[in-house]
Write a protein that holds these residues in place. Structure first.
Motif, PDB file in Angstrom:
ATOM      1  N   GLU A 151      39.523  36.446  39.160  1.00  0.00           N
ATOM      2  CA  GLU A 151      40.452  37.544  38.956  1.00  0.00           C
ATOM      3  C   GLU A 151      39.768  38.773  38.383  1.00  0.00           C
ATOM      4  O   GLU A 151      40.163  39.900  38.670  1.00  0.00           O
ATOM      5  CB  GLU A 151      41.590  37.083  38.027  1.00  0.00           C
ATOM      6  N   LEU A 152      38.755  38.586  37.567  1.00  0.00           N
ATOM      7  CA  LEU A 152      38.041  39.740  37.009  1.00  0.00           C
ATOM      8  C   LEU A 152      37.304  40.521  38.075  1.00  0.00           C
ATOM      9  O   LEU A 152      37.122  41.739  37.958  1.00  0.00           O
ATOM     10  CB  LEU A 152      37.046  39.279  35.938  1.00  0.00           C
ATOM     11  N   ARG A 153      36.869  39.853  39.130  1.00  0.00           N
ATOM     12  CA  ARG A 153      36.166  40.561  40.189  1.00  0.00           C
ATOM     13  C   ARG A 153      37.067  41.533  40.923  1.00  0.00           C
ATOM     14  O   ARG A 153      36.576  42.480  41.536  1.00  0.00           O
ATOM     15  CB  ARG A 153      35.588  39.547  41.176  1.00  0.00           C
ATOM     16  N   GLY A 154      38.390  41.287  40.897  1.00  0.00           N
ATOM     17  CA  GLY A 154      39.301  42.192  41.575  1.00  0.00           C
ATOM     18  C   GLY A 154      39.620  43.443  40.783  1.00  0.00           C
ATOM     19  O   GLY A 154      40.269  44.348  41.317  1.00  0.00           O
ATOM     20  N   LEU A 155      39.204  43.518  39.529  1.00  0.00           N
ATOM     21  CA  LEU A 155      39.452  44.710  38.712  1.00  0.00           C
ATOM     22  C   LEU A 155      38.351  45.727  38.902  1.00  0.00           C
ATOM     23  O   LEU A 155      37.264  45.423  39.413  1.00  0.00           O
ATOM     24  CB  LEU A 155      39.556  44.325  37.235  1.00  0.00           C
ATOM     25  N   SER A 156      38.641  46.938  38.474  1.00  0.00           N
ATOM     26  CA  SER A 156      37.603  47.964  38.496  1.00  0.00           C
ATOM     27  C   SER A 156      36.580  47.687  37.396  1.00  0.00           C
ATOM     28  O   SER A 156      36.807  46.871  36.498  1.00  0.00           O
ATOM     29  CB  SER A 156      38.225  49.343  38.305  1.00  0.00           C
ATOM     30  N   ALA A 157      35.458  48.392  37.465  1.00  0.00           N
ATOM     31  CA  ALA A 157      34.378  48.135  36.509  1.00  0.00           C
ATOM     32  C   ALA A 157      34.806  48.476  35.087  1.00  0.00           C
ATOM     33  O   ALA A 157      34.523  47.737  34.144  1.00  0.00           O
ATOM     34  CB  ALA A 157      33.135  48.932  36.898  1.00  0.00           C
ATOM     35  N   ALA A 158      35.518  49.613  34.915  1.00  0.00           N
ATOM     36  CA  ALA A 158      35.937  50.018  33.569  1.00  0.00           C
ATOM     37  C   ALA A 158      36.943  49.039  32.982  1.00  0.00           C
ATOM     38  O   ALA A 158      36.843  48.631  31.818  1.00  0.00           O
ATOM     39  CB  ALA A 158      36.529  51.430  33.608  1.00  0.00           C
ATOM     40  N   GLN A 159      37.931  48.626  33.799  1.00  0.00           N
ATOM     41  CA  GLN A 159      38.922  47.677  33.302  1.00  0.00           C
ATOM     42  C   GLN A 159      38.303  46.314  33.005  1.00  0.00           C
ATOM     43  O   GLN A 159      38.672  45.649  32.041  1.00  0.00           O
ATOM     44  CB  GLN A 159      40.046  47.535  34.338  1.00  0.00           C
ATOM     45  N   ARG A 160      37.361  45.895  33.885  1.00  0.00           N
ATOM     46  CA  ARG A 160      36.716  44.608  33.652  1.00  0.00           C
ATOM     47  C   ARG A 160      35.914  44.608  32.359  1.00  0.00           C
ATOM     48  O   ARG A 160      35.994  43.671  31.562  1.00  0.00           O
ATOM     49  CB  ARG A 160      35.803  44.281  34.840  1.00  0.00           C
TER      50      ARG A 160
END
Length: 810
Positions: A151-160
């Motif tokens: 699920e973290l891979r689906g977030l943007s870099a800043a949000q992750r």
């Protein structure tokens, strides 16, 4: 053993919470998602505990062993306690990963993703009576971690990055999640960016930025390490305790006060006069080196003393001077009036020091006399004192010494409160104290009479020896009397045998303070009552400034001799001759009073020697290093540890009222009543120093209407006593309000402590009721054995039991 239940990670999504913080309903669903996990962990702990116990009459009546001195509760009660909201989150890494997995799923499903800064983290660790935490299996944890990484891979870099940074996990776990959450494309892009071709300008700019950043960090580290109290205060506090540390903290405070006073003097007085030096009145003597002790000679013809400053306006647009040496400025101009600048700069420096001193004293009072600041912190000191950011071996050793010394002080204070004293012992203590005070007051009176007599002898001496070494005679006599009386007071304190070391220090401070204030009062009378009348026609201000400089130098020499002979020689004698191995203790009272005495001399002489605060700064810096080296090499920790929780407040109070207030009264008398010298200084043509403001206002009124507001401001702020009374009233009101605020905080903290105690009793009562209800229901149904895998569902009225409720059911 029951089969482990599958953990449901999907949480129902609400569509109307975009951009908002999680609602209580969402928090309850996050809690429900962990209920089965916590239930499974509680069951495992229960079964592991039950394996070690013999079987009782019924399985439902079995209890788990509790902590030593704590009541043992049944299995169902423990499961109910484990289901409490304050104990369900922050239990294990698996629970944390599951929680953040649910958050990540909700974040991806939203059409507009809110800022992660608005999300309130709900992983709250809590103190538990029983440790029900049990690490999940490696397989389950890896499965949860893989789901979270997906699920973290689906977030943007800043949000992750923001999500991973806020997780309550260790740095190793965060690093592992960050590395695994990088997508293959992102990894390839990162590698290409690292090894790709940069332009020359980009490489040069990047290198320059790194170099400037490294240079800035190096400069900041150098400035941080250049402070004399860097690492030294921690070392002193760890080895010798808070009582000795309070002396060095007070020395650091005096450094700040002198620097604060020196800045306006350098900016508006010393620097301006150095830029416009006056013509020498005679031949300037060469520097011989004796000036470092006597303060005369070459120093008299520098900005060091009052007589060097001119009474003219320091401005290039100045016409021919009139009679009396005053410079007549052109109409409409505002030249730099040196007499006015001298008077107002001194006043502003003292006013600023007064404000900062009162603020520091009120702040220290609020910090020292808080409720609970020194009571009931034994558990906090044991369990919460270690700083896990400490990684260096030397810093770790200092941290260990500090915690050990703090525990010794707390235990010593607790034992002192528990120690009773009989009536005969109290009566004997009062008699001994009375005799000791009579002897101390008699010795103080004798020292005061000796100083007065010797000062009269010095006045009768011929004036030809005014610049020789014999001018050091009066400072030498005063320093010898101060040192001898302080050792006498210390011997009396040893004979009195105070039960409390804090009381012993306070007694020594009071006795030394009375002695030094009495001696300074005699010296002030000697300078203003006798020397001013004898030195008419001469620059008596320079003499007073040189006298105060000599007192500071001789007092510093005696402090060095005391460190050498009073500490080093005594250590050598005890180690080589007596072979006792006992080092002398650091005399806190005498050393602190020496600091206050030196600061009082600085405040008394700043009007006659504007650079005296600079001399005091150099003196304090040298004293810090010398005292610290002597303390580490020659002294030992106090044999009776004691907690110096209020010493900083006491020292600042003594610095404010007897020291600063006495110096302010002395200087106000000089400014308003004493006639200045007619041969030197910026006030040579005036009857009093205060008349400089009146002369300046008269000249401004003649200059025209352009500067008419300045005379009005001077009359309103300076000559009108209403402003002075208003400022004094505001100052007293601030002090009173601070005292009342502290009292109110003490009452509120007492009420909060009582409320916390009542809450604890309520929880104990509730647990006992739950336990009794469970036992009653178990006895009423002896033929039925409760399934250990499901906790019973309780009604609010404690009625009959229904079917066990599943987690999340209404």
């Amino acid at each position: 053993m029951a089969q482990p239940l599958a953990l449901a990670l999907d949480v129902p999504e609400t569509m109307g919470d975009e951009g908002l913080e999680p609602s209580p309903y969402e928090e309850s669903e996050v809690h429900d998602s962990f209920h089965q996990l916590i239930q499974e962990q509680s069951l495992r702990v229960a079964e592991e505990g039950l394996e070690l116990l013999p079987l009782g009459p019924g399985r439902g009546e079995q209890t788990l062993p509790g902590l030593e001195g704590a009541p043992a509760h049944s299995l169902a009660t423990l499961r109910i306690l484990a289901s409490m909201p304050s104990r369900t989150i922050g239990r294990s890494r698996g629970a944390i990963i599951s929680q953040y997995y649910n958050r990540t799923v909700r974040l991806r499903r939203r059409s507009s993703r809110p800022l992660l800064g608005n999300v309130v983290p709900s992983a709250r660790p809590s103190l538990r009576l029983y440790d029900l935490e049990l690490d999940p299996t490696i397989l389950e944890e890896d499965e949860k971690r893989s789901l979270l990484v997906k699920e973290l891979r689906g977030l943007s870099a800043a949000q992750r990055d923001h999500m991973v940074r806020n997780m309550p996990l260790s740095l190793g776990e965060k690093r592992c999640l960050r590395e695994k959450s990088w997508s293959p494309k992102g990894k390839r892009r990162n590698l290409q960016g690292r090894s790709g071709a940069f332009s020359c300008c980009s490489r040069l700019r990047y290198s320059c930025m790194l170099a400037l950043h490294s240079l800035g960090l190096a400069l900041l580290a150098g400035l941080y390490a250049a402070r004399p109290w860097h690492y030294a205060l921690k070392q002193i506090g760890g080895q010798f305790g808070s009582s000795v540390l309070s002396y060095f903290l007070f020395l650091k405070t005096l450094l700040a006060f002198n620097a604060l006073m020196l800045l306006p003097l350098l900016a508006f007085l010393v620097g301006v006069q150095a830029a416009f030096p006056p013509d020498p009145a005679g031949p300037v003597p060469a520097f011989s080196g004796l000036e470092l002790l006597t303060g005369g000679g070459r120093f008299t013809h520098t900005v060091m003393y009052y007589g060097y400053y001119s009474n003219t306006t320091l401005s290039p647009s100045c016409d021919a001077p009139r009679e009396g040496g005053q410079c007549s400025s052109r109409l409409g101009s505002l030249p730099y009036n040196m007499p006015l600048a001298y008077l107002f700069t001194m006043g502003a420096a003292f006013f600023l020091t007064c404000i900062v001193l009162v603020y520091s004293m009120s702040h220290s009072f609020g910090e020292s006399y808080r409720v609970g600041s020194t009571k009931g912190i034994h558990a906090l000191t044991v369990f919460c004192s270690w700083d896990y950011k400490v990684t260096q071996k030397r810093a770790s050793r200092v941290q260990q010494d500090s915690i050990c010394t703090q525990l010794k002080e707390l235990l010593a204070e607790w034992q002192l409160r528990k120690r009773p004293q009989s009536v005969c012992g109290q009566l004997r203590q009062v008699i001994v104290l009375g005799l000791g005070w009579l002897l101390c007051l008699g010795s103080t009176m004798g020292c005061t009479v000796a100083v007065l007599t010797f000062s009269e002898v010095m006045i009768q001496r011929p004036a030809s020896g005014g610049q020789g070494v014999e001018m050091l005679a009066l400072p030498l006599v005063v320093s010898i009397l101060n040192l001898g009386a302080s050792y006498l007071f210390r011997g009396l304190a040893t004979l009195e045998r105070h039960d409390s070391p804090v009381l012993e220090v306070y007694m020594a401070i009071c006795r030394n303070l009375i002695l030094k204030m009495a001696v300074l009062g005699v010296l002030c009378y000697h300078w203003l009552g006798r020397r001013v009348a004898i030195l008419q026609g001469q620059c008596w201000e320079d003499f007073v400034g040189q006298e105060l400089y000599r007192f500071m130098v001789v007092d510093f020499i005696f402090m060095l001799l005391d460190s050498l002979f009073g500490e080093l020689v005594w250590r050598l004698i005890s180690e080589k001759k007596l072979r006792t191995g006992q080092k002398p203790e650091f005399d806190i009272a005498r050393n602190v009073l020496d600091l206050i005495y030196g600061q009082t001399l600085t405040w008394l002489g700043v009007l006659f020697s504007p650079l005296l605060p600079a001399v005091q700064i150099v003196r304090l810096l040298l004293l810090f290093h010398i005292k610290k080296a002597s303390l580490m090499a020659n002294c030992q920790a106090p044999r009776r540890p004691w907690l110096a929780s209020h010493m900083s407040t006491v020292f600042l109070t003594l610095l404010c009222f007897p020291s600063f207030l006495g110096a302010a009264v002395f200087l106000c008398y000089v400014v308003w009543q004493v006639r200045p010298s007619s041969t030197c200084g910026p006030f040579r043509t005036l009857n009093t120093m205060y008349e400089a403001g009146t002369v300046w206002v008269r000249r401004l009124e003649q200059a025209g209407a352009g500067a008419s507001w300045l005379p009005w401001l001077y009359h309103f702020l300076v000559e009108n006593t209403f402003f002075l009374f208003l400022a004094s009233a505001l100052l007293l009101a601030v002090i009173y309000l601070n005292i009342q605020v502290v009292k109110g905080q003490r009452k509120v903290i007492c009420l909060l402590k009582e409320q916390i105690r009542n809450e604890g009793e309520d929880k104990i009562f509730l647990i006992n009721k739950l336990h009794s209800v469970y036992e009653e229901e178990g006895r009423s149904r002896p033929g039925r054995t409760q399934d250990a895998t499901e906790p019973p569902a309780w009604h609010e009225d404690g009625g009959d039991q229904k079917e066990p409720c599943t987690p999340g059911s209404p």
